[in-house]
Motif scaffolding. Sequence first.
Motif, short mmCIF file in Angstrom:
data_model
loop_
_atom_site.label_atom_id
_atom_site.label_comp_id
_atom_site.label_asym_id
_atom_site.label_seq_id
_atom_site.Cartn_x
_atom_site.Cartn_y
_atom_site.Cartn_z
N UNK A 376 0.85 -1.19 0.00
CA UNK A 376 0.00 0.00 0.00
C UNK A 376 0.89 1.25 0.00
N UNK A 377 0.52 2.21 -0.82
CA UNK A 377 1.26 3.48 -0.84
C UNK A 377 0.31 4.61 -0.50
N UNK A 378 0.90 5.74 -0.05
CA UNK A 378 0.05 6.85 0.40
C UNK A 378 -0.91 7.34 -0.68
N UNK A 381 -3.81 5.03 -0.59
CA UNK A 381 -4.33 4.62 0.71
C UNK A 381 -5.54 5.49 1.05
N UNK A 413 1.65 -3.82 4.13
CA UNK A 413 2.32 -2.58 4.50
C UNK A 413 3.56 -2.36 3.64
N UNK A 414 3.93 -1.07 3.49
CA UNK A 414 5.12 -0.78 2.69
C UNK A 414 6.37 -1.44 3.28
N UNK A 415 7.30 -1.73 2.41
CA UNK A 415 8.62 -2.27 2.79
C UNK A 415 8.53 -3.64 3.45
N UNK B 60 5.38 8.07 9.15
CA UNK B 60 5.90 7.86 7.79
C UNK B 60 7.39 7.53 7.83
N UNK B 63 8.07 4.05 8.39
CA UNK B 63 7.67 3.08 7.37
C UNK B 63 6.19 2.79 7.31
N UNK B 64 5.38 3.53 8.02
CA UNK B 64 3.94 3.30 7.94
C UNK B 64 3.32 4.13 6.82
N UNK B 65 2.24 3.63 6.27
CA UNK B 65 1.45 4.45 5.37
C UNK B 65 0.44 5.18 6.25
N UNK B 66 0.54 6.51 6.28
CA UNK B 66 -0.36 7.28 7.13
C UNK B 66 -0.77 8.53 6.38
N UNK B 67 -2.01 8.94 6.53
CA UNK B 67 -2.41 10.22 5.96
C UNK B 67 -3.45 10.91 6.83
#
Lengths: 433, 143
Positions: A376-378, A381, A413-415, B60, B63-67
């Motif tokens: 998932x990427x921002x 998301x 999740x990323x990475x 971020x 390494x988390x995807x957060x917005x």
Amino acid sequence: MIWKEDVECADRAVLQVLQSDHLKKLIPYIYHNCPVYKQKLEDAGVSPDSVQSIDDIKRLPFTTKEDMRDHYPYGLFSAPQDQINEIHVSSGTTGNPTLVGYTRDDLALWGDVMARTLCCAGAEPDDTIQIAYGYGLFTGGLGFHYGALEMGLRIIPTSSGQTARQLKIMQDFKPRIIGCTPSYALYMAEEAKEMGIDPREGNWRIGIFGAEPWSDSIRHEIEDAWNMLATDVYGLSEIIGPGVAQECQHKDGLHIFSDVFFPEIIDPETGEEVAPGEDGELVITTLTKQGIPLIRYRTRDIVSISCEKCRCGRTSPRISKIKGRTDDMIVVRGINVFPSQIEHVLVGIEGTQPHYQIVVDRQAHKLDQVEVLVEVEERFFSDEIKHLNELRDTIRKEIQAVLSVGVKVTLVEPKTIERSMGKSKRIVDKRTL
Amino acid sequence: MKITQISVFLENRKGRLYEVCSLLGDNDINIRALTVAETESFGVLRIVVDKSDAAVTLLRDSGFVANFTDVVAIEVGDRPGGLASVLKIFAANDVNIEYMYGFVEKHSDKALLVFRFEDADFAQQVLAKHSISVVTRKEIEGL
């Protein structure tokens, strides 16, 4: 029985004369009928008249899957379209599928090599065969059908799927031969047991399994489950479909019908021939095909070859089971899958390509499962579950449409997808083949 | 007035929620409200914190995807029918709620709820018209 004893058991010298005769006719035919090949031959400095013997084949240029894709749909055809009787397509690496076309003579050739295949496996003229390979654009079903027709077998064309019905037909008609993918054979055996049917009961003699890589341990499992001899068939649609090579009852390598499909084993890096017994890439020239004859086609399958005469009496060279690939193609339920196809889909949906990984797994006695992990990427998301689920479903549907194989898509999740040397590891194959 | 919610993508893995919370705790960020929406393979953590910008940067970087998501925090009477009276107004005015959850602590004697509306601006007009008090960003930071 041996279907075409005069060529299948011919002395090497006789075979070479035959192969040379075929090649001498093939090269001018292609040169004058296929502009793409004309150019390729000219670029390689080969004049059509200079090809006089099968040994000259080493001077000819290779043909690759990319050539087929770049000249889609008709660029590599040597016969005009009004002479094409049947077409088949298989999945390509990206975008365009691989198209093959057969003239009437090509279909006769297919029937002939498949009759040889069936006999090589041990079929007798009064046998009944259940063909559980898919009928349709996939070459498996119809290839077997033409061979069985040529041989005069009684054919039960069940195609693949609808397992309960397959089992009912087996019980009612007691065929002695079955053709299907090895994983489907195991799956059907398991389903039979669950329905209270003993798959060992019946008249089974022979199974002819192919379209996906499988090992001797799977062979033993199938032979034990079905009480039959499990043999391996090799083929690819670019060459003809099934009917390129087949194991005999001794199960000591697959006899390749080298009078029509000339094999070379090369070092995939240098293009140089490797010695018999050494692993290399199988390269095939179709010596007598008309519709879409191919010169030195790079199969990308890694095999070794043995030229010794077999105990069955055939002199045709034997190739090993496929030991690997020179590219990252995997075969899932008989369907070729390239990571690049999935990349293509993801780029189409998201504009740029997120990191992904394909995990192929096979539970015991179950069909292959494909899971595509997508990081998932921002930019895509969302705080709303429904949007994420919609995205996941869109990815799943589009991948399924391209691959013709059911997949599960999991957002991660990323990475979290392992990267080796900065590049993601695209395929994790957990199957015991 | 809208406030900021932070949404974080989480896989359904052991300890993952703990990792987010301890990361925020170690950096002196206080969680005011929290909810997790889950599916069989992943979840979305939604939090309201005292220092939103710092929290997102931190997540971020880790390494988390957060917005950021705009939400509205509303005070409702902490008594039977308190929430219903507010929801009635939304229903009557065609205000769609995507999801909602409660605050960890109370701001006054009223209960504090976070609403994610389909159209936050429209929802705010309706709220203002009906004199329903919303909590400001400043108040959240000071909680």
